[in-house]
Design an enzyme around this catalytic site. Structure first.
Site, mmCIF file in Angstrom:
data_model
loop_
_atom_site.group_PDB
_atom_site.id
_atom_site.type_symbol
_atom_site.label_atom_id
_atom_site.label_comp_id
_atom_site.label_asym_id
_atom_site.label_seq_id
_atom_site.Cartn_x
_atom_site.Cartn_y
_atom_site.Cartn_z
ATOM 1 N N GLY A 1 46.904 -33.644 -0.609
ATOM 2 C CA GLY A 1 47.342 -32.367 -1.167
ATOM 3 C C GLY A 1 46.296 -31.283 -0.885
ATOM 4 O O GLY A 1 46.047 -30.964 0.270
ATOM 5 N N SER B 1 43.241 -37.188 3.844
ATOM 6 C CA SER B 1 43.343 -35.740 3.766
ATOM 7 C C SER B 1 42.546 -35.250 2.552
ATOM 8 O O SER B 1 41.350 -35.509 2.455
ATOM 9 C CB SER B 1 44.815 -35.330 3.705
ATOM 10 O OG SER B 1 44.969 -33.948 3.863
ATOM 11 N N TRP B 2 43.193 -34.569 1.617
ATOM 12 C CA TRP B 2 42.482 -34.183 0.394
ATOM 13 C C TRP B 2 41.958 -35.417 -0.337
ATOM 14 O O TRP B 2 40.901 -35.374 -0.966
ATOM 15 C CB TRP B 2 43.401 -33.369 -0.514
ATOM 16 C CG TRP B 2 42.905 -33.288 -1.928
ATOM 17 C CD1 TRP B 2 43.418 -33.908 -3.023
ATOM 18 C CD2 TRP B 2 41.772 -32.536 -2.396
ATOM 19 N NE1 TRP B 2 42.682 -33.616 -4.148
ATOM 20 C CE2 TRP B 2 41.653 -32.764 -3.783
ATOM 21 C CE3 TRP B 2 40.839 -31.713 -1.781
ATOM 22 C CZ2 TRP B 2 40.661 -32.196 -4.567
ATOM 23 C CZ3 TRP B 2 39.837 -31.141 -2.557
ATOM 24 C CH2 TRP B 2 39.761 -31.378 -3.923
ATOM 25 N N ASP C 1 45.091 -33.948 15.124
ATOM 26 C CA ASP C 1 45.253 -33.501 13.741
ATOM 27 C C ASP C 1 45.065 -31.991 13.682
ATOM 28 O O ASP C 1 43.980 -31.476 13.955
ATOM 29 C CB ASP C 1 44.230 -34.210 12.856
ATOM 30 C CG ASP C 1 44.498 -34.012 11.365
ATOM 31 O OD1 ASP C 1 45.082 -32.975 11.002
ATOM 32 O OD2 ASP C 1 44.105 -34.880 10.582
ATOM 33 N N HIS D 1 48.195 -35.588 11.845
ATOM 34 C CA HIS D 1 47.530 -35.693 10.544
ATOM 35 C C HIS D 1 48.136 -36.737 9.611
ATOM 36 O O HIS D 1 47.422 -37.325 8.802
ATOM 37 C CB HIS D 1 47.582 -34.327 9.856
ATOM 38 C CG HIS D 1 46.959 -34.305 8.487
ATOM 39 N ND1 HIS D 1 45.597 -34.446 8.294
ATOM 40 C CD2 HIS D 1 47.504 -34.188 7.241
ATOM 41 C CE1 HIS D 1 45.330 -34.395 6.996
ATOM 42 N NE2 HIS D 1 46.465 -34.245 6.338
#
Length: 647
Positions: A373, A441-442, A599, A627
């Site tokens: 996120g 990711s986050w 990505d 990604h």
């Protein structure tokens, strides 16, 4: 420890270098490195053995990769003493020195015993060319050294040096090597000696295809080792043929389950791909033995099937793409878990309650999955990376998202709060130390932040699409880096805003996303997410775009992403996670980084920078991925790294 040398043929003209030997039970995965033989169209591939790991031996305590003792291969004393070869001067300097095993072998024996080696040594590949030392050089990696030496001895007819009994784990390691190098026939004489019928075991359902091949070796009632492997190959390819038959029948239905146009396009595309990809001709069942088809090649071909899409101008969307259907119905993706055995809400402050679920083995190795996120959430599918017979999997929705309460609450909601919540959940569940922290990711940002704050509570890290919130990662020249590659979509992202606000689009969008007018906020959130999701994969992920029709997810994702990243930079100094003092805190934690080469959301340079600053990390580039976790090569490598698992 330096390089170990074995001479199987004093006059041998090939040097095989086995690196990263004795990795925990290496089995080829189905993903980006899966090649049953060197592709004819590529000029100079190296013959490398892809990694995989058997999740069989579980220890109570985490052992860092660096501390795992390397086993010196000491085969039974043969009739003829083993000679040792002086190490040849390497042709190409390697970036890091690492122990290796080298074998001097005969190309004639390799050609006779293995179609794989025959194609590599005779084709237009680097293995077919003489090096400066007058020898051919072949690379391999991740195989168990003892198992590899056993196979090489059998290929060279040195039966006196082959053990007459093997334990179950060694049998599986040998089986994986035999299947990969296609040398089943050479193993035939040892079938009765090893007597596979005596030892049988079961493996978890719905595991990866190559694991199933090893599983079938032991399940087979046929005493022949080579025949047992071939039975597994035929059974697996037969399952894929059944899958294609089922998909064709689905698209033939009248009325179609989606709509006429969609079903017609999928039917035509699938029939065309099945006809034109020779690796998929097995689906006709003209030969029930499926001769000339390897599990590796059919898996690769199945995942390369192209899916048509409906063009709606800005993005492509069709909720039943061939890729999605193949992934959901084929027996080659991840682990299947039963329903969560525990779930609940944990009060973590005066405002928030975070939601958590537990899957897998109640007394297994504890791992926490950190979603991306900011503004994402977990779902049961997040557990697919972890073997339920090995891991105790904890999924946690971060503050304000998913099933955590209250939804969309931004007060008392910072990176530090989320890190503290991981600790509260650990303590609440009675977990002394995480065996693994897994985040993408986050989630990789949060995982690094947490590990740097609580290094003594983290046994290992697996990170995907690494993100450290540096300004250079968010924008290049005042615009997202992805805008340089998707200019049309970026212009459409800007076109939603009045022309007077396009100079500062992130703040303009944030003002609309946080509007009290739900119609305004929902529309802005939809445009924000449309851009974000479009650039998330190497190819448009038409399934994920269905989330745009979920108003709750739509607003939450855009709200938290814009708030955390573009309004507050996650409350971190620029480059803070990469400060030497902070990276020093995790220097003794082993970990793996999986990074899509293309990505567009989290620039690959970040993964490289983190890897260079983190001595116990390994970095795996996925050359056909962007990604998203859902991209097959990325998912395959993540499952593989979790199975290596440092245990």
């Amino acid at each position: 420890m330096g390089t170990q040398y074995y001479v199987l043929d004093p006059d041998g003209d090939v040097i095989i270098t086995l690196r990263n030997f004795n990795a925990p039970f290496a089995i080829p995965p189905f993903g980006e490195e899966l090649i049953s033989s060197p592709p004819e169209s590529e000029p100079e591939p190296s013959v490398e053995c892809p990694q995989d790991a058997e999740e069989e031996a579980v220890v109570e305590r985490m052992t860092p990769v660096e501390e795992v003792p390397l086993t010196v291969v000491e085969p039974p004393v043969p009739e003829e003493p083993v000679e040792y070869l002086e190490p040849p001067a390497p042709e190409v300097p390697v970036e890091y020195f690492e122990p290796a095993v080298q074998l001097r072998v005969s190309s004639a024996h390799l050609r006779l015993g293995s179609p794989y080696f025959k194609k590599a040594l005779d084709g237009p590949f680097k293995e077919s060319h003489l090096a400066t030392d007058g020898l051919r050089h072949v690379d391999a990696e991740d195989w168990d050294a003892e198992a590899f030496l056993i196979v090489m001895r059998i290929i060279h007819g040195q039966n006196h040096g082959v053990p007459r009994s093997l334990d179950l784990e060694m049998l599986a390691k040998v089986a994986a090597i035999v299947d990969y190098y296609q040398c089943q026939e050479m193993l035939e004489p040892f079938a009765e000696i090893w007597n596979l019928r005596r030892e049988k075991r079961s493996l978890p359902p719905n595991i990866k295809a190559k694991d199933r091949l090893v599983h079938w070796v032991y399940q087979s009632q046929n005493p022949s080792f080579a025949t047992a492997i071939d039975i597994g190959r035929r059974q697996f390819i037969g399952q894929l043929a059944d899958m294609f038959d089922g998909l064709l029948e689905r698209f033939y239905k009248e009325p179609p389950e989606c709509n006429f146009e969609c079903a017609s396009m999928k039917l035509g595309a699938l029939m065309r791909e099945l006809r034109h990809k020779k690796e998929l001709h097995f689906h006709t069942r003209a030969d029930e033995s499926f001769q000339n088809y390897s599990a590796a090649s059919v898996i690769e071909a199945a995942y390369s099937i192209q899916s048509p899409s409906c063009d709606h101008g800005y993005y492509t969307r069709n909720s039943c793409s061939l890729r999605n259907l193949i992934e959901s119905e084929s027996p080659i993706i991840g682990y299947t878990h039963e329903a969560a055995y525990d779930s609940g809400h944990l009060r973590v402050g005066s405002i928030h309650e975070v939601y958590y679920e537990q899957y897998g083995k109640t007394d297994g190795l504890p791992v926490i999955f950190l979603h991306g996120g900011p503004g994402g959430n977990t779902n049961p599918g997040c557990a697919k990376f972890f073997n339920p017979a090995v891991y105790r999997v904890v999924l946690m929705d971060q503050r304000g998202v998913g099933k955590s309460r209250p939804r969309n609450e931004l007060r008392e909601n910072t990176t530090q709060h989320l890190s503290d919540d991981i600790e509260r959940v650990r303590e609440h569940l009675g977990i002394g130390k995480w065996h693994m922290v897994f985040g993408g990711s986050w989630g990789s940002t949060l995982g690094l932040f947490y590990a740097q704050a609580h290094a003594d509570k983290v046994g290992s890290l697996v990170l995907r699409g690494v993100f450290t919130i540096r300004k250079s990662e968010l924008q290049i020249g005042g615009i997202p880096a992805a805008a340089l590659f998707f200019p049309q979509q970026w212009e459409q992202f800007l076109a939603y805003l009045p022309e007077t606000e396009r100079a500062d689009p992130m703040n303009a969008y944030y003002a609309r996303i946080t509007s009290e007018d739900r119609e305004v906020s929902s529309a802005a959130a939809r445009e924000w997410n449309r851009w974000d999701m479009f650039v998330g994969t190497l190819k448009p992920d038409i399934e994920s775009l269905a989330n745009l029709d979920d108003p709750e997810w739509n607003l939450t994702h855009a709200l938290f992403e814009s708030h955390y990243l573009f309004q507050h930079a996650a409350w971190l100094e620029d480059g803070e996670l990469l400060f030497p003092a902070n990276m020093e805190k995790i220097k003794d934690i082993p970990g793996a980084i999986v990074q899509g080469r293309y990505d567009m959301v989290c620039p690959p340079v970040t993964a490289w920078d983190v890897h260079k600053a983190w001595p116990k990390s390994s970095l795996h580039w996925i050359d056909d991925a962007g990604h998203a976790t859902s991209e097959p090569g990325t998912a395959a490598k993540l499952i593989e790294d979790v199975k290596l698992a440092f245990y």
